[in-house]
Design an enzyme around this catalytic site. Structure first.
Site, mmCIF file in Angstrom:
data_model
loop_
_atom_site.group_PDB
_atom_site.id
_atom_site.type_symbol
_atom_site.label_atom_id
_atom_site.label_comp_id
_atom_site.label_asym_id
_atom_site.label_seq_id
_atom_site.Cartn_x
_atom_site.Cartn_y
_atom_site.Cartn_z
ATOM 1 N N ARG A 198 0.817 -1.234 0.000
ATOM 2 C CA ARG A 198 0.000 0.000 0.000
ATOM 3 C C ARG A 198 0.843 1.274 0.000
ATOM 4 N NH1 ARG A 198 -2.842 -2.605 4.152
ATOM 5 N NH2 ARG A 198 -4.579 -3.831 3.356
ATOM 6 N N LYS B 200 3.576 11.727 -11.738
ATOM 7 C CA LYS B 200 2.759 10.773 -12.504
ATOM 8 C C LYS B 200 3.535 9.469 -12.646
ATOM 9 C CE LYS B 200 0.291 14.088 -15.413
ATOM 10 N NZ LYS B 200 0.087 14.562 -16.795
ATOM 11 N N GLU C 17 12.204 18.242 -25.334
ATOM 12 C CA GLU C 17 11.409 18.738 -24.191
ATOM 13 C C GLU C 17 11.969 20.056 -23.668
ATOM 14 O OE1 GLU C 17 8.563 17.355 -23.605
ATOM 15 O OE2 GLU C 17 8.884 15.470 -24.681
ATOM 16 N N LYS D 126 9.672 22.816 -14.761
ATOM 17 C CA LYS D 126 8.569 21.848 -14.712
ATOM 18 C C LYS D 126 8.010 21.736 -13.292
ATOM 19 C CE LYS D 126 6.559 17.460 -15.748
ATOM 20 N NZ LYS D 126 6.585 16.134 -16.308
ATOM 21 N N GLU E 113 -3.643 19.248 -12.673
ATOM 22 C CA GLU E 113 -3.801 19.476 -14.101
ATOM 23 C C GLU E 113 -5.171 20.020 -14.489
ATOM 24 O OE1 GLU E 113 -1.874 16.379 -16.258
ATOM 25 O OE2 GLU E 113 -1.981 17.493 -18.130
ATOM 26 N N ARG F 125 -0.891 23.520 -16.301
ATOM 27 C CA ARG F 125 -0.017 22.343 -16.493
ATOM 28 C C ARG F 125 -0.227 21.740 -17.880
ATOM 29 N NH1 ARG F 125 0.862 17.375 -12.187
ATOM 30 N NH2 ARG F 125 2.337 16.189 -13.442
ATOM 31 N N ASN G 146 1.806 20.127 -22.625
ATOM 32 C CA ASN G 146 1.482 19.249 -23.762
ATOM 33 C C ASN G 146 1.696 19.936 -25.104
ATOM 34 O OD1 ASN G 146 0.710 17.048 -22.218
ATOM 35 N ND2 ASN G 146 -1.329 17.879 -21.895
ATOM 36 N N HIS H 200 2.446 18.064 -28.255
ATOM 37 C CA HIS H 200 2.318 16.630 -27.969
ATOM 38 C C HIS H 200 1.097 15.973 -28.620
ATOM 39 C CE1 HIS H 200 5.680 17.187 -25.412
ATOM 40 N NE2 HIS H 200 5.640 15.951 -24.957
ATOM 41 N N HIS I 233 1.820 12.998 -30.845
ATOM 42 C CA HIS I 233 1.382 11.620 -30.583
ATOM 43 C C HIS I 233 0.674 11.032 -31.804
ATOM 44 C CE1 HIS I 233 1.509 12.273 -25.972
ATOM 45 N NE2 HIS I 233 2.666 11.874 -26.453
ATOM 46 N N HIS J 61 9.958 9.739 -29.896
ATOM 47 C CA HIS J 61 9.080 10.685 -29.216
ATOM 48 C C HIS J 61 9.537 12.128 -29.484
ATOM 49 C CE1 HIS J 61 6.357 12.178 -26.188
ATOM 50 N NE2 HIS J 61 7.358 12.834 -25.619
HETATM 51 N N1 NAD Z 1 5.827 10.559 -15.535
HETATM 52 C C1 NAD Z 1 5.882 11.575 -16.376
HETATM 53 O O1 NAD Z 1 5.451 12.681 -16.077
HETATM 54 C C2 NAD Z 1 6.509 11.360 -17.723
HETATM 55 C C3 NAD Z 1 6.821 12.456 -18.539
HETATM 56 C C4 NAD Z 1 7.459 12.232 -19.756
HETATM 57 C C5 NAD Z 1 7.747 10.920 -20.138
HETATM 58 N N2 NAD Z 1 7.412 9.894 -19.336
HETATM 59 C C6 NAD Z 1 7.720 8.508 -19.717
HETATM 60 O O2 NAD Z 1 9.127 8.382 -19.844
HETATM 61 C C7 NAD Z 1 9.413 7.369 -20.800
HETATM 62 C C8 NAD Z 1 10.457 7.920 -21.730
HETATM 63 O O3 NAD Z 1 11.614 8.243 -20.992
HETATM 64 P P1 NAD Z 1 13.076 7.960 -21.555
HETATM 65 O O4 NAD Z 1 13.210 8.595 -22.877
HETATM 66 O O5 NAD Z 1 14.052 8.287 -20.491
HETATM 67 O O6 NAD Z 1 12.952 6.392 -21.843
HETATM 68 P P2 NAD Z 1 13.757 5.091 -21.401
HETATM 69 O O7 NAD Z 1 13.694 4.871 -19.961
HETATM 70 O O8 NAD Z 1 13.264 4.015 -22.304
HETATM 71 O O9 NAD Z 1 15.263 5.451 -21.789
HETATM 72 C C9 NAD Z 1 15.627 5.572 -23.130
HETATM 73 C C10 NAD Z 1 16.752 4.598 -23.480
HETATM 74 O O10 NAD Z 1 17.969 5.113 -22.951
HETATM 75 C C11 NAD Z 1 18.606 4.122 -22.143
HETATM 76 N N3 NAD Z 1 19.351 4.828 -21.127
HETATM 77 C C12 NAD Z 1 18.861 5.581 -20.112
HETATM 78 N N4 NAD Z 1 19.857 6.169 -19.443
HETATM 79 C C13 NAD Z 1 21.010 5.771 -20.040
HETATM 80 C C14 NAD Z 1 22.387 6.046 -19.818
HETATM 81 N N5 NAD Z 1 22.772 6.904 -18.869
HETATM 82 N N6 NAD Z 1 23.297 5.449 -20.616
HETATM 83 C C15 NAD Z 1 22.912 4.615 -21.633
HETATM 84 N N7 NAD Z 1 21.629 4.332 -21.905
HETATM 85 C C16 NAD Z 1 20.693 4.902 -21.108
HETATM 86 C C17 NAD Z 1 17.480 3.234 -21.665
HETATM 87 O O11 NAD Z 1 17.964 1.953 -21.320
HETATM 88 C C18 NAD Z 1 16.571 3.203 -22.892
HETATM 89 O O12 NAD Z 1 17.081 2.263 -23.816
HETATM 90 C C19 NAD Z 1 8.100 6.999 -21.463
HETATM 91 O O13 NAD Z 1 7.635 5.788 -20.939
HETATM 92 C C20 NAD Z 1 7.166 8.135 -21.058
HETATM 93 O O14 NAD Z 1 5.816 7.740 -20.979
HETATM 94 C C21 NAD Z 1 6.814 10.085 -18.134
#
Ligand code: NAD
Length: 340
Positions: free
Chosen positions: A108, A130, A172, A214, A224, A228, A232, A235, A239, A249
């Protein structure tokens, strides 16, 4: 450097900007901590994880699913994790979204923190509370909002980040500059990705400014209801494209931002489309694509932000100032047709 503390309605997050991974042992007790990471981060930085309890996951969005959550929870039980355990996500946004979600439902809710290792995660994904997973093709369909107890940045970890992931992060950053920070936009125009990758101090400043931006947007609109949504920008269109074409992305959002700029010029009189497109290209991202405009129109009209015969678009008035504006469906169709 003293950490920054961001307060939310029922939580606070301490951020150790420009820190070192080795500081983690001062923040959490090693014996009560489990690190969650992926195979890429673990493979590139094996010594980081020495002496810590660690769970290593397969990398990639395809693993941000309930099966992974179940497997991690079983592993936590085998490790005899309990209410005192702190789960720390060390990775990109996939890992931090998963870590926050798992920690929120395991027993929990246990404490959790993040060590973001991708640029995108440092400036975006780790911030805002999130957490969640995908279900089939529906991204982030299941999840909850809960703030991490802490976030620790170590820019040295970015040395192994693949080129494409740097570009995703810069998309971003450019978005933040467009919607809320004209001076950051000018600074980005003066430099290029190579400059930030070579100058650790400048990169640290840029990352902090973006994360702070942010955090402040989220603090002012935690649930939101209003501003906030400006995050987007680019986006919705992005998307739509990301699903239709093989785009990353960052690439999809970049094309989405430029399209949103063109729509802005027809609605708010925004005059900076060319500057935004040039900046995007300077950071190795695409500003234009050939896409099916009818399909794009249909996706926009289906969007959640629709109300009766209007749709709410996130537009720029000028560089550094975004607005949410209702636009009639008829006008939207006309404007999409004249996007170059
Ligand atoms: N929670 C939120 O508010 C929010 C906001 C934006 C995106 N997201 C989420 O984040 C995700 C995208 O994030 P991301 O682009 O970091 O994706 P990810 O975690 O898939 O990382 C991208 C790639 O880089 C690699 N990687 C990460 N750090 C590394 C490092 N230091 N050295 C070598 N390789 C490395 C990972 O293994 C992966 O292959 C999506 O799932 C998206 O939905 C969430």
């Amino acid at each position: 450097m003293r950490p920054a503390v961001y307060t939310f309605s029922s939580a606070r997050t301490t951020v150790y900007y420009d820190s070192r991974f080795s500081e983690l042992k001062k923040i959490v007790a090693r014996k009560d901590t489990v690190l969650l990471t992926d195979e890429h981060v673990f493979g590139f930085h094996p010594t980081l994880f020495r002496d810590w309890n660690v769970i290593v996951l397969k990398a990639g969005e395809a693993f941000k699913v309930q099966d992974t959550v179940d497997a991690v929870i079983r592993q936590l039980i085998r490790m005899r994790a309990g209410r005192q355990t702190v789960l720390v996500g060390v990775g990109g946004g996939v890992i931090t979204d998963l870590a926050g979600y798992i920690a929120s439902v395991f027993m929990r809710g246990i404490l959790f923190g993040f060590v973001p290792t991708s640029l995108l995660c440092m400036v975006d994904a780790s911030i805002g509370g999130k957490n969640g997973i995908d279900v089939d093709e529906y991204k982030n369909m299941v999840g909850l909002v809960r703030q991490p107890a802490f976030i620790l940045h170590d820019h040295r970890l970015l040395k192994t980040l693949p080129e494409r992931e740097w570009r995703n992060g810069f998309a971003e950053i450019i978005k933040h500059a467009c919607i809320g920070n004209a001076s950051m936009f000018r600074e980005l125009e003066k430099h290029d990705p190579g400059f930030y990758r070579k100058n650790a101090g400048q990169l640290a400043k840029l990352v902090r400014a973006n994360a702070d931006f942010k955090f402040r947007v989220v603090q002012r609109d935690e649930f939101e209801k209003g501003r906030r949504k400006l995050l987007n920008f680019g986006h919705t269109i992005g998307h739509a494209l990301e699903n239709q074409y093989e785009l990353s992305h960052g690439e999809a959002v970049s094309i989405g931002m430029v399209s949103a700029c063109h729509l802005s010029s027809g609605i708010t009189g925004f005059a900076g489309s060319r500057r935004v497109a040039s900046l995007i290209e300077k950071y190795g991202l695409p500003a234009q694509a050939v896409y099916n405009k009818d399909k794009m129109f249909r996706v926009l009209v289906m969007d959640k932000k629709r109300s009766r015969d209007h749709i709410h678009l996130i537009l720029l008035e000028k560089i550094g100032r975004a607005v949410i504006q209702p636009v009639s469906i008829g006008k939207l169709k006309q404007l999409i047709d004249v996007i170059p």
